[in-house]
Structures are given as structure tokens and as C-alpha cells.
Design a protein around this motif. Sequence first.
Motif: not given
Length: 268
Positions: A149-171
Amino acid sequence: MMENAIKYIQEKLNNHKPETLIILGSGLGDFGEEIENPISIDYHEIPSWPQSTVSGHKGRLIAGLLEGKEVLCMQGRFHLYEGYHPSVIKEVLCVFKALGIKNMIVTNAAGSLKKEIAPGEIMLIEDHINFSGQNPLVGKNDEKYGPRFPVMAEAYNLDFRTRMKDIAAKEKITLHQGTYLMVLGPNFETAAEIRAFQVLGATAVGMSTVPEVLSAVYCGIKVLGLSVITNYGTGLVQEFHGHSETLQQANRASANLSKLIHQFVKEL
Ligand code: HPA
């Protein structure tokens, strides 16, 4: 299938140990050409490996370097609408896990459910709704790979999302965020379905990704998901062009997508 496939790919990789898997969606297959010192493995040479059938999808793995990091690229994926048994996708992800994959960057083409998210733009997937009616994890469970019964509370890793938002802002690349809803396909939605999905809280709709994400989270691979918006959902605008528009818009966004992935991998 698993043991043969693991052994075969391992031999081909020849001491390379990629930790990041990149799955390329419709029209994004050209990204594979950016991998340096590539080792290419056709799907049909891998024992018991499923075969891809859609136009615009090449069926092969490409291992090599991106920004100095070892990556493994899936050029061509397995859609449930092609008729694969959903558990095939779990098996493929478990093969990658056994090969040492720790992170997965999954991309797709998707239809927008919001006027303010236009074709040619990119959406970071924050969460998903599995509306496909199918699940790759159904069936006997092998505890060696993951829990019943895998947990999907944070299926899309939060740290990865934060990093990607920072990258998009910079670029200075517009990066929307939202919920991806998966339909089984292969038909595009009716206008009534699109209205229903808006009410459900979805931001974009597509026919892939969810099985891969469920399988990756199940076996302990961290996930980053990106949707290339290729069209407005049926009924949001006057005309609806279908698959040819999807491929065209995916190509338009591919330069930005490529920048985001390069930078993300560089900082991993
Ligand atoms: N619906 C479903 N899948 C899609 C779409 C869409 O509008 N666009 C690209 N993939």
C-alpha cells in the motif's frame, strides 16, 4: 522478464551507473540527441521488453552524460492505450531501480484546462489525479521492490519542485504549476469531460505519466514531472487540432524544456 532485462542492460551499460532516468514524452524525443557519449539500446533487443508503437516515439534507451552526470533516457514510453498490461510499467521501473536509478524526470504532452496556460508553455506537475481506471501496482506484490500500500502524499518530490521553480525563475522561463489528470485515451476528451475535469481541480490532462509515477514512488525513486502544454482541452477554444498540433507545440517548447532539464541535472 525482469532478471533477463536487468542483466542485458547492465552488460550494455558496461560499468556506467546512471542514477537519473529521463522519460521523454510526445514530440520531445529529440532531447535524446543531447546525451553525450551515448550508448543506445533498442527496445527490441532487450529480452522480454515491451515495444512502443506510436508515431513520434522512438523505442530505445540512451545512456550517457548530461552536464557531466550519468543519465538514462527512455526515448519512447509505454502508454496504456496501446494495450499494454499496466503491470508492464511497474516491471520496467523495477528494472531501472535494480540498475541503480534513484531519480526520475518524467515529461509529457498535455492539454490545458485553463485559459491562462497556453500551448507552448510548460507546467510543473505538483500532483496528479489517476482517472485512467487502471493501476500498474495491481496484482501480486514483491516486497523486495515496494510496499503493498504505497503512500502518495508527496508523489512529486517537494525538494525537486522547489529547485525546478528556482531554475525556471533564473532562466526566465514561464513555469506553471498544477495537477495533471490522466485519462486512458486514446481519444481526446469530449467538451463535457473537460468541464468535469476542471471541476475536479485538474490543471492539465494527458494519457501517460501516472503509471510511471505510481511505479517509481512504489519502488523508491524520486520524481520530477513536467508537462508541455500542447493544446487547450476540447471546448476551451474554437478549434481543436489533435495529434499534429500536439507534436508541433511540443517541438516549440522543447528548447525551454531542454534548458530546465539540463540545469536540474547539473545541480543534482
Ligand atoms: N488530452 C489528452 N491527452 C493529451 C492532450 C489532450 O488534450 N494533449 C496532449 N495529450
